[in-house]
Design a protein around this motif. Structure first.
Motif, PDB file in Angstrom:
ATOM      1  N   ALA A 227       0.858  -1.182   0.000  1.00 36.05           N
ATOM      2  CA  ALA A 227       0.000   0.000   0.000  1.00 36.05           C
ATOM      3  C   ALA A 227       0.894   1.231   0.000  1.00 36.05           C
ATOM      4  O   ALA A 227       1.864   1.300   0.751  1.00 36.05           O
ATOM      5  CB  ALA A 227      -0.919   0.014   1.218  1.00 36.05           C
ATOM      6  N   ILE A 228       0.577   2.181  -0.847  1.00 36.36           N
ATOM      7  CA  ILE A 228       1.339   3.426  -0.901  1.00 36.36           C
ATOM      8  C   ILE A 228       0.562   4.496  -0.146  1.00 36.36           C
ATOM      9  O   ILE A 228      -0.577   4.817  -0.472  1.00 36.36           O
ATOM     10  CB  ILE A 228       1.591   3.864  -2.360  1.00 36.36           C
ATOM     11  CG1 ILE A 228       2.460   2.826  -3.076  1.00 36.36           C
ATOM     12  CG2 ILE A 228       2.266   5.232  -2.390  1.00 36.36           C
ATOM     13  CD1 ILE A 228       2.729   3.151  -4.535  1.00 36.36           C
ATOM     14  N   LEU A 229       1.207   5.024   0.896  1.00 41.94           N
ATOM     15  CA  LEU A 229       0.633   6.074   1.728  1.00 41.94           C
ATOM     16  C   LEU A 229       1.227   7.404   1.299  1.00 41.94           C
ATOM     17  O   LEU A 229       2.444   7.580   1.313  1.00 41.94           O
ATOM     18  CB  LEU A 229       0.928   5.792   3.205  1.00 41.94           C
ATOM     19  CG  LEU A 229       0.359   6.752   4.239  1.00 41.94           C
ATOM     20  CD1 LEU A 229      -1.165   6.710   4.226  1.00 41.94           C
ATOM     21  CD2 LEU A 229       0.879   6.399   5.635  1.00 41.94           C
ATOM     22  N   HIS A 230       0.349   8.338   0.923  1.00 42.07           N
ATOM     23  CA  HIS A 230       0.817   9.632   0.418  1.00 42.07           C
ATOM     24  C   HIS A 230      -0.097  10.736   0.936  1.00 42.07           C
ATOM     25  O   HIS A 230      -1.317  10.663   0.772  1.00 42.07           O
ATOM     26  CB  HIS A 230       0.825   9.627  -1.116  1.00 42.07           C
ATOM     27  CG  HIS A 230       1.286  10.924  -1.721  1.00 42.07           C
ATOM     28  ND1 HIS A 230       2.526  11.444  -1.467  1.00 42.07           N
ATOM     29  CD2 HIS A 230       0.671  11.793  -2.573  1.00 42.07           C
ATOM     30  CE1 HIS A 230       2.674  12.585  -2.137  1.00 42.07           C
ATOM     31  NE2 HIS A 230       1.553  12.818  -2.806  1.00 42.07           N
ATOM     32  N   GLU A 231       0.509  11.712   1.599  1.00 37.68           N
ATOM     33  CA  GLU A 231      -0.236  12.842   2.160  1.00 37.68           C
ATOM     34  C   GLU A 231      -1.398  12.376   3.022  1.00 37.68           C
ATOM     35  O   GLU A 231      -2.500  12.921   2.978  1.00 37.68           O
ATOM     36  CB  GLU A 231      -0.716  13.771   1.045  1.00 37.68           C
ATOM     37  CG  GLU A 231       0.444  14.439   0.303  1.00 37.68           C
ATOM     38  CD  GLU A 231      -0.018  15.443  -0.740  1.00 37.68           C
ATOM     39  OE1 GLU A 231      -1.232  15.437  -1.068  1.00 37.68           O
ATOM     40  OE2 GLU A 231       0.818  16.224  -1.217  1.00 37.68           O
ATOM     41  N   GLY A 232      -1.144  11.329   3.815  1.00 37.40           N
ATOM     42  CA  GLY A 232      -2.123  10.871   4.790  1.00 37.40           C
ATOM     43  C   GLY A 232      -3.203   9.962   4.265  1.00 37.40           C
ATOM     44  O   GLY A 232      -4.143   9.623   4.994  1.00 37.40           O
ATOM     45  N   ARG A 233      -3.087   9.522   3.013  1.00 37.48           N
ATOM     46  CA  ARG A 233      -4.096   8.637   2.431  1.00 37.48           C
ATOM     47  C   ARG A 233      -3.425   7.464   1.718  1.00 37.48           C
ATOM     48  O   ARG A 233      -2.337   7.596   1.168  1.00 37.48           O
ATOM     49  CB  ARG A 233      -4.971   9.383   1.422  1.00 37.48           C
ATOM     50  CG  ARG A 233      -5.880  10.449   2.028  1.00 37.48           C
ATOM     51  CD  ARG A 233      -6.819  11.015   0.965  1.00 37.48           C
ATOM     52  NE  ARG A 233      -7.779  11.956   1.526  1.00 37.48           N
ATOM     53  CZ  ARG A 233      -7.595  13.264   1.604  1.00 37.48           C
ATOM     54  NH1 ARG A 233      -6.458  13.787   1.160  1.00 37.48           N
ATOM     55  NH2 ARG A 233      -8.518  14.052   2.121  1.00 37.48           N
ATOM     56  N   ILE A 234      -4.118   6.332   1.713  1.00 38.07           N
ATOM     57  CA  ILE A 234      -3.685   5.202   0.890  1.00 38.07           C
ATOM     58  C   ILE A 234      -4.179   5.461  -0.524  1.00 38.07           C
ATOM     59  O   ILE A 234      -5.382   5.558  -0.764  1.00 38.07           O
ATOM     60  CB  ILE A 234      -4.281   3.872   1.408  1.00 38.07           C
ATOM     61  CG1 ILE A 234      -3.823   3.585   2.834  1.00 38.07           C
ATOM     62  CG2 ILE A 234      -3.907   2.719   0.466  1.00 38.07           C
ATOM     63  CD1 ILE A 234      -2.359   3.244   2.978  1.00 38.07           C
ATOM     64  N   ILE A 235      -3.258   5.600  -1.459  1.00 38.05           N
ATOM     65  CA  ILE A 235      -3.669   5.919  -2.821  1.00 38.05           C
ATOM     66  C   ILE A 235      -3.708   4.694  -3.726  1.00 38.05           C
ATOM     67  O   ILE A 235      -4.316   4.741  -4.796  1.00 38.05           O
ATOM     68  CB  ILE A 235      -2.763   7.012  -3.437  1.00 38.05           C
ATOM     69  CG1 ILE A 235      -1.295   6.587  -3.445  1.00 38.05           C
ATOM     70  CG2 ILE A 235      -2.942   8.321  -2.697  1.00 38.05           C
ATOM     71  CD1 ILE A 235      -0.384   7.577  -4.164  1.00 38.05           C
ATOM     72  N   VAL A 236      -3.075   3.620  -3.293  1.00 36.62           N
ATOM     73  CA  VAL A 236      -3.160   2.371  -4.047  1.00 36.62           C
ATOM     74  C   VAL A 236      -2.773   1.227  -3.126  1.00 36.62           C
ATOM     75  O   VAL A 236      -1.971   1.400  -2.215  1.00 36.62           O
ATOM     76  CB  VAL A 236      -2.260   2.398  -5.306  1.00 36.62           C
ATOM     77  CG1 VAL A 236      -0.797   2.433  -4.928  1.00 36.62           C
ATOM     78  CG2 VAL A 236      -2.544   1.219  -6.226  1.00 36.62           C
TER      79      VAL A 236
END
Length: 278
Positions: A227-236
């Protein structure tokens, strides 16, 4: 579980199917997790699940919120919103049961350098009031290829050996879920390979591993699911093969190139952005 890609806009509406192992019930389930510090929104509604006996990599840049997620799941920090269950227990209402089910290994090895490797293991086993602490220590030394170094003071160990000992100590009591927060930070390439082998040993023994990392090759080599976490959200969130299918194949002089995890990560989150570390 059906996973929906949330950002960037080119990915909205795409889904990645769940693996069959998740039908047995996840070891970790996170829904809508949020955490802020005044005006700084660290987590903005994080959702993911981790199948039992698998290695799950939470991948992100410094400051993406990875350590915050681990602290919430290990009951060290309370979320502002959302729910999280570990080994079937709610982290907010069943914190003691969660702590009985997990082990947490932080970014730096928590070992006593004055003691030998075996003495470190025996000490932890005694603190947990387990029978036959010496036998437990010997078994773990063997499992992590530290038997020959077991009688040596930890001060003489290499970085990889210390980290392997640290992971071995975290397994005393046979916790079903292990959190490894940036386990190879600061290690040289050989030491990283040693830790990778130890992590694979955990999963092969049936332990569920949640691994946070900023190293793309680490996630690519270890994880069953990423899981890629970016700016506080899982984006994929998906397997490596599933993530590769998000991007069209690159072509160089009409020769198809297999997309790697670095291509996927940089396309989704961009490059060169400076974030605060959490």
């Amino acid at each position: 579980m059906t996973l929906t890609l949330r950002q960037p806009s080119m990915l909205i509406g795409m889904t990645i199917p769940a693996t069959t192992s998740e039908l047995q019930g996840p070891a970790i389930r996170v829904r809508g997790l949020a955490k802020s510090y005044q005006k700084l929104h660290v987590l903005r509604g994080v959702d993911f699940e981790v199948a039992r006996g698998s290695i799950f990599a939470l991948l992100g840049s410094n400051g993406a919120g990875k350590t915050t997620v681990v602290k919430i799941l290990s009951t060290l920090l309370k979320a502002d919103a959302g729910t999280a269950h570990v080994n079937g227990f709610d982290v907010a209402t069943r914190a003691a049961d969660v702590r009985e089910s997990i082990s947490l290994t932080g970014q730096f090895a928590a070992v006593d350098e004055i003691l030998t490797g075996r003495e470190n293991l025996v000490l932890v086993a005694r603190l947990r009031h387990l029978k036959a602490p010496g036998a437990i220590a010997d078994e773990l030394l063997k499992r992590f290829a530290l038997t020959e170094a077991g009688a040596r003071r930890v001060a003489t160990y290499s970085g990889g050996m210390r980290r392997r000992l640290d992971i071995a100590m975290s397994l005393i009591g046979n916790p079903p879920v292990v959190f490894l927060d940036e386990p190879t930070t600061g290690l040289d390439p050989q030491a990283r390979l040693e830790v990778w082998h130890a992590v694979n040993e955990l999963a092969q023994g049936g332990t569920t591993v949640l691994l946070t990392t900023q190293y793309l090759d680490e996630a690519e080599n270890l994880a069953d699911r990423i899981a890629i976490l970016h700016e506080g959200r899982i984006i994929v969130d998906g397997t490596l093969d599933e993530l590769r299918r998000i991007l069209p194949p690159a072509e160089v002089e009409y020769v198809e190139k297999q997309r790697n995890l670095e291509d996927i990560f940089l396309t989704l989150v961009g490059a060169g952005t400076d974030k605060e570390q959490h």
